[in-house]
Scaffold this active site. Structure first.
Site, PDB file in Angstrom:
ATOM      1  N   ASP A   1      37.231  95.885 100.995  1.00  0.00           N
ATOM      2  CA  ASP A   1      37.825  94.549 100.836  1.00  0.00           C
ATOM      3  C   ASP A   1      38.344  94.324  99.412  1.00  0.00           C
ATOM      4  O   ASP A   1      39.210  93.488  99.193  1.00  0.00           O
ATOM      5  CB  ASP A   1      36.800  93.454 101.168  1.00  0.00           C
ATOM      6  CG  ASP A   1      36.635  93.285 102.675  1.00  0.00           C
ATOM      7  OD1 ASP A   1      37.244  94.092 103.425  1.00  0.00           O
ATOM      8  OD2 ASP A   1      35.904  92.378 103.088  1.00  0.00           O
TER       9      ASP A   1
ATOM     10  N   GLU B   1      50.196  97.059 104.490  1.00  0.00           N
ATOM     11  CA  GLU B   1      50.581  95.702 104.097  1.00  0.00           C
ATOM     12  C   GLU B   1      51.942  95.607 103.399  1.00  0.00           C
ATOM     13  O   GLU B   1      52.685  94.662 103.630  1.00  0.00           O
ATOM     14  CB  GLU B   1      49.479  95.080 103.228  1.00  0.00           C
ATOM     15  CG  GLU B   1      48.169  94.868 103.972  1.00  0.00           C
ATOM     16  CD  GLU B   1      48.288  94.026 105.240  1.00  0.00           C
ATOM     17  OE1 GLU B   1      49.289  93.303 105.394  1.00  0.00           O
ATOM     18  OE2 GLU B   1      47.376  94.124 106.090  1.00  0.00           O
TER      19      GLU B   1
ATOM     20  N   ARG C   1      39.420  79.939 105.302  1.00  0.00           N
ATOM     21  CA  ARG C   1      40.424  80.963 105.008  1.00  0.00           C
ATOM     22  C   ARG C   1      40.301  81.401 103.554  1.00  0.00           C
ATOM     23  O   ARG C   1      40.516  80.612 102.632  1.00  0.00           O
ATOM     24  CB  ARG C   1      41.814  80.396 105.298  1.00  0.00           C
ATOM     25  CG  ARG C   1      42.909  81.416 105.235  1.00  0.00           C
ATOM     26  CD  ARG C   1      44.218  80.803 105.684  1.00  0.00           C
ATOM     27  NE  ARG C   1      45.328  81.677 105.390  1.00  0.00           N
ATOM     28  CZ  ARG C   1      46.598  81.317 105.496  1.00  0.00           C
ATOM     29  NH1 ARG C   1      46.905  80.092 105.909  1.00  0.00           N
ATOM     30  NH2 ARG C   1      47.562  82.172 105.208  1.00  0.00           N
TER      31      ARG C   1
ATOM     32  N   GLY D   1      45.868  85.617 109.402  1.00  0.00           N
ATOM     33  CA  GLY D   1      45.995  86.188 110.733  1.00  0.00           C
ATOM     34  C   GLY D   1      45.393  87.565 110.740  1.00  0.00           C
ATOM     35  O   GLY D   1      45.193  88.176 109.685  1.00  0.00           O
ATOM     36  N   MET D   2      45.055  88.057 111.940  1.00  0.00           N
ATOM     37  CA  MET D   2      44.612  89.446 112.070  1.00  0.00           C
ATOM     38  C   MET D   2      45.390  90.036 113.228  1.00  0.00           C
ATOM     39  O   MET D   2      45.384  89.498 114.328  1.00  0.00           O
ATOM     40  CB  MET D   2      43.100  89.510 112.311  1.00  0.00           C
ATOM     41  CG  MET D   2      42.571  90.935 112.492  1.00  0.00           C
ATOM     42  SD  MET D   2      42.850  91.980 111.021  1.00  0.00           S
ATOM     43  CE  MET D   2      43.090  93.583 111.780  1.00  0.00           C
ATOM     44  N   GLU D   3      46.025  91.174 112.925  1.00  0.00           N
ATOM     45  CA  GLU D   3      46.999  91.748 113.841  1.00  0.00           C
ATOM     46  C   GLU D   3      46.367  92.508 114.992  1.00  0.00           C
ATOM     47  O   GLU D   3      46.782  93.619 115.306  1.00  0.00           O
ATOM     48  CB  GLU D   3      47.932  92.659 113.046  1.00  0.00           C
ATOM     49  CG  GLU D   3      47.264  93.899 112.387  1.00  0.00           C
ATOM     50  CD  GLU D   3      46.704  93.675 110.982  1.00  0.00           C
ATOM     51  OE1 GLU D   3      46.441  92.507 110.630  1.00  0.00           O
ATOM     52  OE2 GLU D   3      46.540  94.666 110.246  1.00  0.00           O
ATOM     53  N   ASN D   4      45.336  91.954 115.628  1.00  0.00           N
ATOM     54  CA  ASN D   4      44.716  92.655 116.741  1.00  0.00           C
ATOM     55  C   ASN D   4      45.772  92.923 117.818  1.00  0.00           C
ATOM     56  O   ASN D   4      46.476  92.007 118.220  1.00  0.00           O
ATOM     57  CB  ASN D   4      43.546  91.823 117.268  1.00  0.00           C
ATOM     58  CG  ASN D   4      42.481  91.636 116.206  1.00  0.00           C
ATOM     59  OD1 ASN D   4      42.117  92.582 115.512  1.00  0.00           O
ATOM     60  ND2 ASN D   4      42.005  90.410 116.023  1.00  0.00           N
TER      61      ASN D   4
ATOM     62  N   HIS E   1      53.092  93.864 112.014  1.00  0.00           N
ATOM     63  CA  HIS E   1      52.015  94.858 112.049  1.00  0.00           C
ATOM     64  C   HIS E   1      52.011  95.664 113.348  1.00  0.00           C
ATOM     65  O   HIS E   1      51.411  96.746 113.398  1.00  0.00           O
ATOM     66  CB  HIS E   1      50.651  94.183 111.898  1.00  0.00           C
ATOM     67  CG  HIS E   1      50.195  94.016 110.478  1.00  0.00           C
ATOM     68  ND1 HIS E   1      50.115  95.067 109.597  1.00  0.00           N
ATOM     69  CD2 HIS E   1      49.779  92.913 109.790  1.00  0.00           C
ATOM     70  CE1 HIS E   1      49.657  94.624 108.425  1.00  0.00           C
ATOM     71  NE2 HIS E   1      49.457  93.326 108.518  1.00  0.00           N
TER      72      HIS E   1
ATOM     73  N   TYR F   1      50.068  94.152  99.225  1.00  0.00           N
ATOM     74  CA  TYR F   1      51.066  93.333  99.916  1.00  0.00           C
ATOM     75  C   TYR F   1      52.372  93.257  99.117  1.00  0.00           C
ATOM     76  O   TYR F   1      53.429  93.652  99.585  1.00  0.00           O
ATOM     77  CB  TYR F   1      50.534  91.913 100.120  1.00  0.00           C
ATOM     78  CG  TYR F   1      49.393  91.815 101.110  1.00  0.00           C
ATOM     79  CD1 TYR F   1      49.608  91.341 102.402  1.00  0.00           C
ATOM     80  CD2 TYR F   1      48.095  92.169 100.752  1.00  0.00           C
ATOM     81  CE1 TYR F   1      48.563  91.230 103.312  1.00  0.00           C
ATOM     82  CE2 TYR F   1      47.045  92.073 101.660  1.00  0.00           C
ATOM     83  CZ  TYR F   1      47.282  91.597 102.939  1.00  0.00           C
ATOM     84  OH  TYR F   1      46.249  91.501 103.834  1.00  0.00           O
TER      85      TYR F   1
ATOM     86  N   LYS G   1      41.979  83.108 101.467  1.00  0.00           N
ATOM     87  CA  LYS G   1      43.128  82.939 100.573  1.00  0.00           C
ATOM     88  C   LYS G   1      43.100  81.569  99.870  1.00  0.00           C
ATOM     89  O   LYS G   1      43.527  81.444  98.731  1.00  0.00           O
ATOM     90  CB  LYS G   1      44.400  83.072 101.412  1.00  0.00           C
ATOM     91  CG  LYS G   1      45.664  82.751 100.653  1.00  0.00           C
ATOM     92  CD  LYS G   1      46.855  82.631 101.576  1.00  0.00           C
ATOM     93  CE  LYS G   1      48.017  82.031 100.799  1.00  0.00           C
ATOM     94  NZ  LYS G   1      49.213  81.836 101.618  1.00  0.00           N
TER      95      LYS G   1
ATOM     96  N   GLN H   1      35.860  89.712 113.387  1.00  0.00           N
ATOM     97  CA  GLN H   1      36.832  90.184 112.407  1.00  0.00           C
ATOM     98  C   GLN H   1      36.346  91.565 111.983  1.00  0.00           C
ATOM     99  O   GLN H   1      35.388  91.686 111.232  1.00  0.00           O
ATOM    100  CB  GLN H   1      36.934  89.215 111.225  1.00  0.00           C
ATOM    101  CG  GLN H   1      37.750  89.733 110.046  1.00  0.00           C
ATOM    102  CD  GLN H   1      39.165  90.196 110.427  1.00  0.00           C
ATOM    103  OE1 GLN H   1      39.857  89.537 111.199  1.00  0.00           O
ATOM    104  NE2 GLN H   1      39.575  91.347 109.924  1.00  0.00           N
TER     105      GLN H   1
ATOM    106  N   GLN I   1      38.296  94.272 110.584  1.00  0.00           N
ATOM    107  CA  GLN I   1      38.863  94.888 109.388  1.00  0.00           C
ATOM    108  C   GLN I   1      38.120  94.380 108.147  1.00  0.00           C
ATOM    109  O   GLN I   1      37.827  93.194 108.084  1.00  0.00           O
ATOM    110  CB  GLN I   1      40.345  94.536 109.266  1.00  0.00           C
ATOM    111  CG  GLN I   1      41.091  95.420 108.274  1.00  0.00           C
ATOM    112  CD  GLN I   1      42.566  95.021 108.125  1.00  0.00           C
ATOM    113  OE1 GLN I   1      42.916  93.858 108.289  1.00  0.00           O
ATOM    114  NE2 GLN I   1      43.406  95.972 107.812  1.00  0.00           N
TER     115      GLN I   1
ATOM    116  N   HIS J   1      54.634  88.081 110.086  1.00  0.00           N
ATOM    117  CA  HIS J   1      53.841  89.116 109.420  1.00  0.00           C
ATOM    118  C   HIS J   1      52.936  89.853 110.420  1.00  0.00           C
ATOM    119  O   HIS J   1      52.952  91.077 110.507  1.00  0.00           O
ATOM    120  CB  HIS J   1      53.004  88.475 108.305  1.00  0.00           C
ATOM    121  CG  HIS J   1      52.148  89.440 107.550  1.00  0.00           C
ATOM    122  ND1 HIS J   1      52.539  89.993 106.357  1.00  0.00           N
ATOM    123  CD2 HIS J   1      50.924  89.978 107.834  1.00  0.00           C
ATOM    124  CE1 HIS J   1      51.601  90.826 105.933  1.00  0.00           C
ATOM    125  NE2 HIS J   1      50.611  90.826 106.801  1.00  0.00           N
ATOM    126  N   GLU J   2      52.170  89.085 111.184  1.00  0.00           N
ATOM    127  CA  GLU J   2      51.237  89.719 112.133  1.00  0.00           C
ATOM    128  C   GLU J   2      52.001  90.502 113.187  1.00  0.00           C
ATOM    129  O   GLU J   2      51.591  91.588 113.595  1.00  0.00           O
ATOM    130  CB  GLU J   2      50.315  88.681 112.778  1.00  0.00           C
ATOM    131  CG  GLU J   2      49.506  87.829 111.795  1.00  0.00           C
ATOM    132  CD  GLU J   2      48.788  88.625 110.716  1.00  0.00           C
ATOM    133  OE1 GLU J   2      48.389  89.772 110.990  1.00  0.00           O
ATOM    134  OE2 GLU J   2      48.652  88.117 109.583  1.00  0.00           O
TER     135      GLU J   2
HETATM  136 ZN    ZN Z   1      48.912  92.039 106.968  1.00  0.00          ZN
END
Ligand code: ZN
Length: 594
Positions: A364, A309, A549, A260-263, A290, A372, A551, A130, A132, A286-287
Site C-alpha cells: 500500500d 495505474e 475514503r 473505486g475498485m476495478e473488480n 482498468h 498514477y 483519499k 477490498q 487489493q 478510470h475504473e
Molecule cells: Zn486505478
C-alpha cells in the site's frame, strides 16, 4: 515463472505448483461476522513438485484434502509482518485437486462488516471486500500474487433478505433461497476477487451495463452514471473490444476506502462521486479503463504498480477527452500535476521512481500519485514524442497481445523498445526511459497541461488577493458557470494563510462549507484547517465520521496534526469515526495519529 519468483509479497513462489481454478463454496454469517467456506482448487504441478504454497492471513484452517477426500498434511508457517502465513501443503504424485475447509477471523482485513446504521437505508447489514493489494488472503487461502491467474466459480449463501454479488457473472434479483451462484471464466489475479452482500437492487443502463445500489440510492446513481454505455463504447473505439461481457457498477456505503475498485464485471464505487451533476464521473472512466490496463494486462508485482495505474489514468483522460472535450481532460491533467508536485515534496526520493522496490514493506506504500500521475505524464510524453496515431496503435496492440498476462516494468520496456521506439526510429532524448522510470522526481521536460479555464481561475485568485471582494469576483469572473474542476483549482490554489474575514466572505458567497460536492468540500476543509476557520469544523467532523475514503481522510488528518490542538481534536474525531473505516484506511490513520 519469473514474475512469480520476484514477487516479494507472496509466499507462493516457494511452491512450484500453481492454482488454475478455484471453486468457492461459502456461507456468510453476519451474526458471527465470519465466512465459513470450502475452497477447492485445480492445480498445475511441475513434474517434481512435492508441495503447494498458498498465502493466508488470520484464517482458521480446518482441513485439507485431495480429490479423493484423503487428508493432505499441511503446515502453517510463522506469521510475517503484513504478509500473513504461508500454508504449505504436501502433495502426492497424482494430486490434481485440493480442497480446504476454513473460516475467516473477526480481524479479516479485506472484509468490512457494516451494521444497518452504517448503510444508506439503515435497515439491513452489509458486507464488502477490498482485496487489493494483498488482502485476498485474509478471506480465501490463495496464491495472492498479481503474477498468478486463475478462473473461478462460487456458491454463496447469505441471509434471505440480502443479495450476494461477486467479481463475476452476477444475479440481478434477490431469490428466496439466499443462495447465489457465480462464474468468472476469464483468468484473474487474486487481488480482483471480490464479494459484497447487502440489500441491493439493480437497474440496467444498457444491455451490458447497469447499477447496483441500496434502494434509496439507486435513482441518484442511475442519473449520475447515465453516460456509462457511452463511456464503454468510447473506450472500445480507443483501445479495442471490452472483453469481460457485462460492466456493472456497485455503489457502496460511504465507508468504502477507495474511490473505486476495478473488480472485473462489477466496479465497486464510493457514493462520494454522486455529486448530483455528473461532475465526478471520471472516476468511473478510470475504473472502466482498468478493464484493459490492470485486469487484462496486469502488473506482475506491486513494484510495477504504475503499469496498472499510469496506463489507467492515461486511458481515463482519453475517454473523458473523447466524451467532453480537450479542455475538460486538460483540467483533469492539470489537477493531476498539482497533486503530483505536492506528493513529490513529501515522499522520500526512492519512492518517487516509477519502478518501486517495496520488498519488506506494505505494498500500500506504493499507492501514491507517482504510480498514477507520474505514470500518466510518462505515457503522455511518449504520446507527444511519437504522435497520437502511432502511440494509440502501440497501446491497442499492447493490450491485445498481452491480454491475460502479467507484465513487469522490464518486459514493458522491451515491448516499448521493439514496437514503438525501434519501429518508428524517433530519437528520444538521451536517458529518456531511465529518467522517467528509474530516476526519482519528475523529468524537466515533462508535459505541462495548462487549461484556459484554470488561467482564468488563477487570475481570479490574484484579484482576490489584491482586495477584490468575493461578490465582485463572482460577477467579474462569472463563477456561476464554473465547473467542479475550476472550483477545486480555485480552492486548492488559495494561499495557505488567509485572514478570517476573507475566509468568511468567500464562504458566504460561494457556500464551500455546505458544499455537497465531496471533492470541493475536502479541499475547502483543508484550507479551513490550515487557517483554523472554526465554522467549518462541525462539517469536517461529520465528513470524517461518515466518509471512509482514504483519499479524503489522509490530507485532512495530516493537516490537523500540524498543531497540538489540531492533533487532540483529530484523535477525538477519529475515536468516533474509526468504526466506519475499512482496514486499509484505519491502518494508515492509526500510523499517522500515533
Ligand atoms: Zn486505478
Amino acid at each position: 515463472m519469473d514474475a512469480i519468483n520476484n514477487d516479494s509479497h507472496s509466499f507462493a513462489r516457494l511452491g512450484q505448483s500453481i492454482i488454475t481454478h478455484l471453486n468457492w463454496d461459502a456461507r456468510i454469517d453476519f451474526n458471527k461476522k465470519k465466512i465459513f467456506a470450502t475452497a477447492t482448487y485445480q492445480i498445475k504441478k511441475l513434474p517434481n513438485a512435492k508441495i503447494i504454497v498458498l498465502d493466508t492471513k488470520n484464517l482458521n484452517i480446518r482441513s485439507v484434502v485431495n480429490g479423493n477426500n484423503e487428508t493432505l498434511p499441511f503446515e502453517l508457517l510463522e506469521p510475517q509482518h503484513f504478509l500473513g502465513q504461508a500454508l504449505k501443503i504436501q502433495l502426492s504424485s497424482n494430486t490434481k485437486l485440493i480442497s480446504i475447509t476454513y473460516e475467516t477471523n473477526k480481524s479479516a482485513e479485506a472484509l468490512q462488516w457494516l451494521s444497518p446504521q452504517q448503510t444508506a437505508d439503515k435497515t439491513f447489514p452489509f458486507l464488502f471486500t477490498q482485496s487489493q493489494a494483498i488482502l485476498a488472503r485474509s478471506w480465501i487461502p490463495i496464491q495472492d500474487s498479481p503474477g498468478i491467474r486463475f478462473t473461478y466459480d462460487a456458491k454463496v449463501e447469505v441471509p434471505k433478505n440480502l443479495i450476494a454479488l461477486m467479481s463475476a457473472n452476477n444475479p440481478t434479483k434477490k431469490n428466496d433461497s439466499g443462495i447465489y451462484n457465480f462464474k468468472m471464466e476469464q483468468p484473474i489475479p487474486a487481488y480482483l476477487l471480490a464479494l459484497s452482500a447487502g440489500d441491493l437492487v439493480y437497474k440496467p443502463i444498457s444491455d451490458r451495463s447497469g447499477v447496483y445500489a441500496e434502494p434509496s440510492v439507486l435513482d441518484d446513481a442511475l442519473y449520475e452514471f447515465e453516460d456509462l454505455e457511452k463511456m464503454i463504447s468510447t473506450a472500445e473505439s480507443l483501445y479495442g473490444e471490452y472483453k469481460w461481457g457485462k460492466y456493472d457498477l456497485l455503489v457502496l456505503p460511504p465507508s468504502f476506502p477507495f474511490g473505486g475498485m476495478e473488480n472485473p464485471k462489477l466496479t465497486f464505487a464510493t457514493p462520494t462521486i454522486l455529486a448530483g451533476d455528473k461532475s465526478l464521473t471520471s472516476l468511473v472512466a478510470h475504473e472502466l479503463a482498468h478493464s484493459w490496463s490492470g485486469n487484462l494486462v496486469t502488473n506482475a508485482t506491486w513494484d510495477d504498480f504504475w503499469l496498472n495505474e499510469g496506463f489507467t489514468v492515461y486511458f481515463e483522460y482519453r475517454i473523458m477527452e473523447a466524451l467532453y472535450g480537450r479542455e475538460y481532460s486538460e483540467m483533469l491533467a492539470s489537477l493531476s500535476m498539482n497533486g503530483l508536485k505536492e506528493e513529490l515534496e513529501s515522499l522520500p526520493a526512492e519512492d518517487t521512481r516509477l519502478k518501486l522496490n517495496l520488498k519488506g514493506r506494505n505494498p500500500d506504500d506504493g499507492m501514491t500519485s507517482i504510480a498514477y500521475d507520474k505514470g500518466y505524464f510518462f505515457l503522455r510524453s511518449l504520446e507527444e514524442k511519437f504522435g497520437r496515431e502511432k502511440f494509440d496503435l502501440f497501446l491497442k496492440t499492447y493490450f491485445s497481445q498481452n491480454a491475460y498476462q502479467s507484465i513487469t516494468t522490464e518486459k514493458f520496456i522491451e515491448i516499448l523498445n521493439k514496437q514503438l521506439i525501434e519501429e518508428y526510429q524517433i530519437d528520444l532524448p538521451k536517458d529518456f526511459l531511465n529518467e522517467w522510470i528509474y530516476t526519482h522526481g519528475l523529468p524537466n521536460d515533462s508535459p505541462t497541461p495548462s487549461p484556459e479555464k484554470f488561467k482564468t481561475v488563477d487570475k481570479a485568485i490574484l484579484q482576490l488577493l489584491k482586495n477584490m471582494t468575493a461578490s465582485q469576483m463572482k460577477d467579474e469572473f462569472k463563477t456561476d458557470q464554473w465547473s467542479t474542476h475550476e472550483w477545486i483549482q480555485f480552492v486548492s490554489e488559495l494561499p495557505n494563510q488567509l485572514d478570517s474575514v476573507q475566509l468568511r466572505s468567500l464562504d458566504e458567497v460561494f457556500g464551500f462549507t455546505k458544499s455537497q460536492n465531496s471533492e470541493i468540500f475536502s479541499v475547502w476543509a483543508k484550507v479551513s484547517i490550515q487557517n483554523n476557520y472554526q465554522p467549518c469544523y462541525p462539517y469536517i467532523e461529520s465528513f470524517l465520521i461518515k466518509t471512509g475514503r482514504r483519499k479524503f481522510l489522509m490530507p485532512l488528518y495530516t493537516a490537523l496534526i500540524q498543531t497540538e490542538e489540531g492533533k487532540k481534536w483529530a484523535k477525538e474525531v477519529y475515536k468516533k469515526a474509526r468504526p466506519n473505516y475499512h482496514y486499509v484506511a484505519s491502518s494508515s490513520i492509526d500510523e499517522l495519529l500515533e
